[in-house]
Motif scaffolding. Sequence first.
Motif, mmCIF file in Angstrom:
data_model
loop_
_atom_site.group_PDB
_atom_site.id
_atom_site.type_symbol
_atom_site.label_atom_id
_atom_site.label_comp_id
_atom_site.label_asym_id
_atom_site.label_seq_id
_atom_site.Cartn_x
_atom_site.Cartn_y
_atom_site.Cartn_z
ATOM 1 N N SER A 23 -9.192 -5.728 11.353
ATOM 2 C CA SER A 23 -10.333 -6.124 12.167
ATOM 3 C C SER A 23 -10.051 -7.470 12.843
ATOM 4 O O SER A 23 -10.330 -7.658 14.036
ATOM 5 C CB SER A 23 -11.588 -6.237 11.294
ATOM 6 N N ASP A 51 -6.798 -1.544 0.452
ATOM 7 C CA ASP A 51 -7.468 -0.876 1.570
ATOM 8 C C ASP A 51 -8.545 -1.773 2.158
ATOM 9 O O ASP A 51 -8.690 -1.883 3.396
ATOM 10 C CB ASP A 51 -8.081 0.452 1.108
ATOM 11 N N SER A 52 -9.299 -2.415 1.297
ATOM 12 C CA SER A 52 -10.355 -3.305 1.767
ATOM 13 C C SER A 52 -9.776 -4.496 2.529
ATOM 14 O O SER A 52 -10.272 -4.871 3.595
ATOM 15 C CB SER A 52 -11.189 -3.797 0.583
ATOM 16 N N GLU A 53 -8.714 -5.073 1.967
ATOM 17 C CA GLU A 53 -8.107 -6.236 2.608
ATOM 18 C C GLU A 53 -7.436 -5.862 3.925
ATOM 19 O O GLU A 53 -7.527 -6.604 4.913
ATOM 20 C CB GLU A 53 -7.088 -6.877 1.662
ATOM 21 N N THR A 66 -6.925 0.946 -8.720
ATOM 22 C CA THR A 66 -7.697 -0.275 -8.475
ATOM 23 C C THR A 66 -7.033 -1.131 -7.394
ATOM 24 O O THR A 66 -7.687 -1.637 -6.476
ATOM 25 C CB THR A 66 -7.816 -1.090 -9.779
ATOM 26 N N ARG A 67 -5.710 -1.278 -7.508
ATOM 27 C CA ARG A 67 -4.978 -2.088 -6.528
ATOM 28 C C ARG A 67 -5.027 -1.439 -5.151
ATOM 29 O O ARG A 67 -5.133 -2.130 -4.122
ATOM 30 C CB ARG A 67 -3.529 -2.251 -6.973
ATOM 31 N N ARG A 68 -5.030 -0.065 -5.114
ATOM 32 C CA ARG A 68 -5.080 0.633 -3.838
ATOM 33 C C ARG A 68 -6.406 0.352 -3.119
ATOM 34 O O ARG A 68 -6.427 0.110 -1.914
ATOM 35 C CB ARG A 68 -4.917 2.136 -4.072
ATOM 36 N N ALA A 69 -7.482 0.340 -3.877
ATOM 37 C CA ALA A 69 -8.795 0.060 -3.278
ATOM 38 C C ALA A 69 -8.853 -1.376 -2.746
ATOM 39 O O ALA A 69 -9.419 -1.623 -1.670
ATOM 40 C CB ALA A 69 -9.892 0.291 -4.318
ATOM 41 N N GLU A 70 -8.296 -2.301 -3.527
ATOM 42 C CA GLU A 70 -8.287 -3.705 -3.082
ATOM 43 C C GLU A 70 -7.504 -3.862 -1.781
ATOM 44 O O GLU A 70 -7.941 -4.566 -0.848
ATOM 45 C CB GLU A 70 -7.687 -4.594 -4.168
ATOM 46 N N ASP A 126 -8.335 -3.435 5.897
ATOM 47 C CA ASP A 126 -9.391 -3.210 6.881
ATOM 48 C C ASP A 126 -9.845 -4.540 7.494
ATOM 49 O O ASP A 126 -10.052 -4.644 8.713
ATOM 50 C CB ASP A 126 -10.587 -2.501 6.225
ATOM 51 N N ALA A 127 -9.983 -5.557 6.626
ATOM 52 C CA ALA A 127 -10.422 -6.866 7.112
ATOM 53 C C ALA A 127 -9.366 -7.487 8.035
ATOM 54 O O ALA A 127 -9.691 -8.050 9.089
ATOM 55 C CB ALA A 127 -10.707 -7.786 5.925
ATOM 56 N N ARG A 164 0.841 -1.223 0.000
ATOM 57 C CA ARG A 164 0.000 0.000 0.000
ATOM 58 C C ARG A 164 0.860 1.251 0.000
ATOM 59 O O ARG A 164 0.528 2.246 -0.689
ATOM 60 C CB ARG A 164 -0.892 -0.030 1.246
#
Length: 601
Positions: A584, A576-578, A570-574, A580-581, A293
Amino acid sequence: MGGDVEHVLAAIARAAERHDRPDLRTRVEVAQARLADPACRVVVCGEFKKGKSSLVNALLGARVCATDADVATAIPTYVRYGERLEAHVLDEESPGSSRGAAVGAAELDTVATGHAGPSARALEIRLPRELLAGGLVLVDTPGISGGLASTHAGIALRALAVADVLVFVTDAGAELGAAEIEFLTQAAALCPVVLGAVTRVDLYPQWRRIVAADAEHLAAAGLSIDLFPLSAPLRHHGLREGDRELLLESGYPQLTARLAAEQTGVVGSGGASAAAVGASVVGQLVAELTAQRRGLDADPAAQEQRQAWARAREQASDLRTAGSRWQQVLFDRMADLGAEVEMDLTVRIRALRREASERIAQMPPARLAADLGPWLQQRTTELLLDHQSVARTHADDVADAVAEQFGSAAAELRRGLDLGGDEPGAVRDIAFAPTGSASASRLDMGLVALRGGSAGAMITHAAGLVLGLAFPVVLPAALVLSTVLAGKSWQSAQKAQLRALRADTDRAVAGYLEEVDTAARKDTRDAVRRLQRRLRETFSARASELFTTATRSAESLSTSMTGNDEARATRRAELDSELDALRSLQREVGALLTDLLPVPA
């Protein structure tokens, strides 16, 4: 709580799979397997015919252990959960050993009482019972009549070396004796939880006085042991009739509840260990994705970060080499450990050898057979217990030293990888296997046959022949001289006979101690080798994981700095989502660790 840990570990394993980290997934799967099959070993032991097997049967509501008046348990019997009733002979005295031939229900008593041959070292029985479903394993051991002097004391103590709970069984017919108190004192040093079961309270009206006296004896010995008065007949009758009052009066619900509580504690510690593995794995996944990231942000500091990852890769590579500092510490400390424990055993065996020789020289000949054997068995058991304690202490020191050196060498690397600190309990589950306790069955302490008598007869007969030549002349003198010489000859023969007896006994003791020394030395060497292999494999695996994380992070950082803007977005969004998971999951496993780990006093 156990289900929460399983859920989090499953999610972490899936994350490791998504990010192509089979090494981390394997580590999580091992933790999952341990968590899915928890074992709380409850060892049941006591003197012969005190109701040990009846207690196990009453706890389970089934006759799985021999209880006839004319038989006694001769080998350890492990009772654990199974979908159906089945039994197998075990090759060794542990529930984790390889399973041998199947045993039919009609043959259980034959095997358990030692009539199936010397190859049957232990018996494992599985049956569907709610008490066992959570991982409780009941271990019925041979009787230890005579305390530490018993030939079966070694079997019980070996079982205690891996026990979580000891249930010591006595009955309400008599107060605890000195031998039982002595055994409990030694056992309490090996087992974290010791409970007392006073059986057959239905047979003895004075059972309350006996229980109170037992409590006083235990307190006087400095032992804090809860006593549970029990009646197996009341338990069985209450189960048949569905009578709750009889069940409560039997005392078994109280004991069952205590065992369940202890089992929960054992399972909880396993959950903490599993959660620690999850925290370590998810931390490495977060570090790797964070590197990717950062590269996508075109941060001016990205080049500096890439250099930091390269240095981390070199440090991780050093940790993997045979010449790394922690490997050297492991090799040196294990060599010292081997020498120290072998010297400890040698010194103890020699001291016992001298003590036995002195005892043989001072003991009346008529008492050798009755007293020396039990005394030697007791002293040998004490010797091996003390040696085991010393070996374990040294082993813990070695594990701590290696862990400290590994942690010191990896401290900068962990900070660079941002793994969230040390992994709790990484080495604490490395147990040093106990040494074996040899049996005294090969030592025959019986009186040897009279020797020297024939020599004494020959001497007396020769004197008589010589004096007989002058018989007509010196009859009175010959009679007196013959009597004196015969008396001296008899005394000499008695002394020679006694010397021969003590010499033979001394040689028998030396032979027995030589066998004990050989067996204990082999067990100690095997345990040292297992410890060294376990430490090497554990830390090598952690070093390999760190190396893979550092390598992949450095490569990901470089790759992320290239590519067009659209692909990078696109890779940045992926990511960020991963992330976050994963974060968590990181918070969830951190909360579990906070709940599961004991609070420092």
